[in-house]
Design a protein around this motif. Sequence first.
Motif, PDB file in Angstrom:
ATOM      1  N   GLU A  64       0.803  -1.227   0.000  1.00 31.94           N
ATOM      2  CA  GLU A  64       0.000   0.000   0.000  1.00 31.94           C
ATOM      3  C   GLU A  64       0.833   1.274   0.000  1.00 31.94           C
ATOM      4  OE1 GLU A  64      -3.017   0.055   3.029  1.00 31.94           O
ATOM      5  OE2 GLU A  64      -3.496  -2.052   2.619  1.00 31.94           O
ATOM      6  N   ASN A  65       2.136   1.102   0.095  1.00 35.68           N
ATOM      7  CA  ASN A  65       3.004   2.277   0.201  1.00 35.68           C
ATOM      8  C   ASN A  65       4.196   2.163  -0.730  1.00 35.68           C
ATOM      9  OD1 ASN A  65       1.928   3.436   2.955  1.00 35.68           O
ATOM     10  ND2 ASN A  65       2.240   1.237   3.258  1.00 35.68           N
ATOM     11  N   ARG A 102      -0.117  11.770  -4.106  1.00 36.23           N
ATOM     12  CA  ARG A 102      -1.096  11.126  -3.235  1.00 36.23           C
ATOM     13  C   ARG A 102      -0.547   9.830  -2.654  1.00 36.23           C
ATOM     14  NH1 ARG A 102      -4.271  14.837  -3.131  1.00 36.23           N
ATOM     15  NH2 ARG A 102      -5.347  15.721  -4.920  1.00 36.23           N
ATOM     16  N   LYS A 103       0.452   9.325  -3.308  1.00 37.51           N
ATOM     17  CA  LYS A 103       0.993   8.026  -2.905  1.00 37.51           C
ATOM     18  C   LYS A 103       1.561   8.098  -1.491  1.00 37.51           C
ATOM     19  CE  LYS A 103       2.796   3.940  -4.108  1.00 37.51           C
ATOM     20  NZ  LYS A 103       2.740   2.839  -4.917  1.00 37.51           N
ATOM     21  N   LYS A 104       1.220   7.096  -0.712  1.00 34.78           N
ATOM     22  CA  LYS A 104       1.750   7.055   0.643  1.00 34.78           C
ATOM     23  C   LYS A 104       3.173   6.503   0.614  1.00 34.78           C
ATOM     24  CE  LYS A 104      -2.471   6.461   3.230  1.00 34.78           C
ATOM     25  NZ  LYS A 104      -3.332   5.409   3.776  1.00 34.78           N
ATOM     26  N   LYS A 137       4.300  16.160   0.340  1.00 38.85           N
ATOM     27  CA  LYS A 137       4.965  14.851   0.378  1.00 38.85           C
ATOM     28  C   LYS A 137       5.117  14.383   1.822  1.00 38.85           C
ATOM     29  CE  LYS A 137       8.326  16.187  -2.923  1.00 38.85           C
ATOM     30  NZ  LYS A 137       7.681  17.330  -3.454  1.00 38.85           N
ATOM     31  N   LYS A 159       3.289  14.940   4.443  1.00 38.74           N
ATOM     32  CA  LYS A 159       2.126  14.444   5.173  1.00 38.74           C
ATOM     33  C   LYS A 159       1.739  13.022   4.737  1.00 38.74           C
ATOM     34  CE  LYS A 159      -1.896  15.982   2.594  1.00 38.74           C
ATOM     35  NZ  LYS A 159      -2.159  17.148   1.810  1.00 38.74           N
ATOM     36  N   ASN A 160       2.248  12.622   3.599  1.00 40.22           N
ATOM     37  CA  ASN A 160       1.961  11.265   3.132  1.00 40.22           C
ATOM     38  C   ASN A 160       2.983  10.232   3.616  1.00 40.22           C
ATOM     39  OD1 ASN A 160      -0.304  11.934   1.680  1.00 40.22           O
ATOM     40  ND2 ASN A 160       0.886  12.517  -0.125  1.00 40.22           N
ATOM     41  N   ALA A 161       3.898  10.688   4.463  1.00 40.75           N
ATOM     42  CA  ALA A 161       5.001   9.789   4.811  1.00 40.75           C
ATOM     43  C   ALA A 161       4.915   9.265   6.245  1.00 40.75           C
ATOM     44  CB  ALA A 161       6.327  10.518   4.623  1.00 40.75           C
ATOM     45  N   THR A 162       5.284   8.017   6.383  1.00 37.72           N
ATOM     46  CA  THR A 162       5.420   7.410   7.706  1.00 37.72           C
ATOM     47  C   THR A 162       6.909   7.131   7.907  1.00 37.72           C
ATOM     48  OG1 THR A 162       3.296   6.347   7.362  1.00 37.72           O
ATOM     49  CG2 THR A 162       4.633   5.509   9.177  1.00 37.72           C
ATOM     50  N   LYS A 176      -0.221   6.760  13.928  1.00 36.30           N
ATOM     51  CA  LYS A 176       0.048   6.419  12.531  1.00 36.30           C
ATOM     52  C   LYS A 176       0.904   5.158  12.447  1.00 36.30           C
ATOM     53  CE  LYS A 176       1.477   9.397   8.646  1.00 36.30           C
ATOM     54  NZ  LYS A 176       2.208  10.673   8.455  1.00 36.30           N
TER      55      LYS A 176
END
Lengths: 316, 339
Positions: B21-22, B86-88, B122, B124-127, B174
Amino acid sequence: MENFEDSIREVAEKLLRDKKVDLIIGYEQGTLPLRTTPCFVEKLEDVKKLVWNASCDANLSKYVVGKKEKVGVVAKGCDARLIAVCAVENQIPRENVVVIGVPCQGVIDRKKIEAKLEGKEVLEAVVKDEQIKVEGEGFEVVLPKKDFLCDSCHTCRHRNPPIYDVLIGEKLPQSTDKNEFAEVSSLESKSTEERWEHFKEELSTCIRCYACRNVCPLCYCKMCFVDQSMPTWFGKTNDLSDTMIYHIVRAFHVAGRCVDCGACTRACPMAINLRELVKKTEKIMKERYNYEAGLGLEEVPPLGEFKMEDSQEFIK
Amino acid sequence: MKWKTIEKRNFSALVEELAKENEVIGPLKEKNTVTSVRITSENEVCLDFWNTKKPPKEVFFPQTETLFTYRTSKNDAEIIESPAIRKKMVLVGVRPCDSRSLVLLDKFLSSGEHKDVYYLEKRKNATIVGLACNHPLSTCFCTSLGGSPSGKEGMDLLLQDINDKYLIQTVTEKGEKLLEKISWLKDAKKADIEKGKKLSSDAEAAVRSKVSLSDVSEKLDKMFDDPFWDQICQKCLGCGVCTFLCPTCCCFDVLEEGEERVRIWDSCQFLCFALQGSGHNPRPSGKERMRQRIMHKFNYFVKNYGKSFCVGCGRCVQECPVNLDIRDVVKTISARKVE
């Protein structure tokens, strides 16, 4: 080597005391093992900071270009050759510089040691005779110095400074048997496409930090072609085509002037073998003009000279 | 907070799971250096390394980035925005110093009137899956800057190498959510957690390089015209190694590339950084440029955000071509007597 260090300090002290120079540029101990750092000495009491060892890798001629004051500079064979090139190119007034020439047995490439140790950090290193003793947490290794010299030192044929005012120690026998163009020849045997691919791969990791340019004594242009912005001459992104044009133009710009001191390769944080590209131009200069840069103050560089009897029509 | 463990040999399975998913970005060994790249089925993440050659800032602030494209005609101009990301993303193996640098960058690039939407989008889409340092290097000085070899600042999960396995600690919700989907992870045993704690305190003690910053910002207030800058800049070559490899330096230049508006990394150490259209350069020599870098990191940023703009990762110390050691610069400032 220790004697060399003492001699350098003695010479530096005398030059400063006699007011022959205002500034001595040499090396002092760095903050990390196997590192020295450029040292600028104006006061007599600072002379004792000066060191000489196999980690004195910076090309100090870089700091002489543009200096207004009288300077004494510690110079290995390659450093002295660059002082000669810059003097011929009217960038260093020869009479303003006292060259403290040091016959050089090569400088250590700490990145080779790092690679050899595969992830173990060097915390202390002692270079004695022909051996490097490195220590870290839970290990101690003795390495033969000759295997860990910079590539440019491996094939160096001008260990003695061709120009100097004071010589430290005695001249070393010149090594004549070394084929410094072996790497170039092996590249030459490849096809154009293969070579292009090779350089593309090598330069793909470049981050355009310009350490290679800024460390080079020959890059003294007040405004580098790549910095021109009104209008822009070349692309500044790290897109591969922009990166390659920068390196190719720089290689052309130092052709017939580069002495292969190896400073660009040592400075590169991404471990790009920058020498390789320029080495070919050095070979061409040798083959076509029998010319090696920086061996004297009289010879005019072939690419900076014009002759009426030139065999090529276009130039007349 | 939850504690899990994973056997080292199963780590690639975890990455595979995350990659469903990422986009997974992690360290990879190439030609003696470790760089953070996109992890696919073709390559394998490497968690046995000192630190990546380049910091993770480039994931959110790439060296070259198209901001937008435009088309012009005789009477009109049209702007085509770059598509939003949009990609995580999951960043794996981020060292505590680097993770902390992202927190500082977030502050810097999101405060005030003008927010850096390209970075923040970018970001905010990152873990961030961090990796604690069990063996800090001699050039590491994170503890002097408020960090720690097992610091969690900026992370969503923290991994720690406890010999045969990794101990996983959840830091944010998260991070917890990310782990929920991976059912086969084992709960950590008490002994694993204890082992992790012991390694952390050992690592903390192993950071021997210390720099005292207590009075540096204050001293710098009075040092703008100090002759110190003339001395300190003497050996600086004016290249961009320190700033480009710095996890917090984020200055950029904006260019026109055909019909694209592009931004690229720039460095305050470069001659043309402050060069104005008129030809005037307010920072004409190395002295002014060096002063700017040090002031920004240890004075201006402290005033604006309450912290130094340095995380003590040591990259500039290791890679400076002339061994101009920022720790020495700070120590000299600290020792200087100012009126």
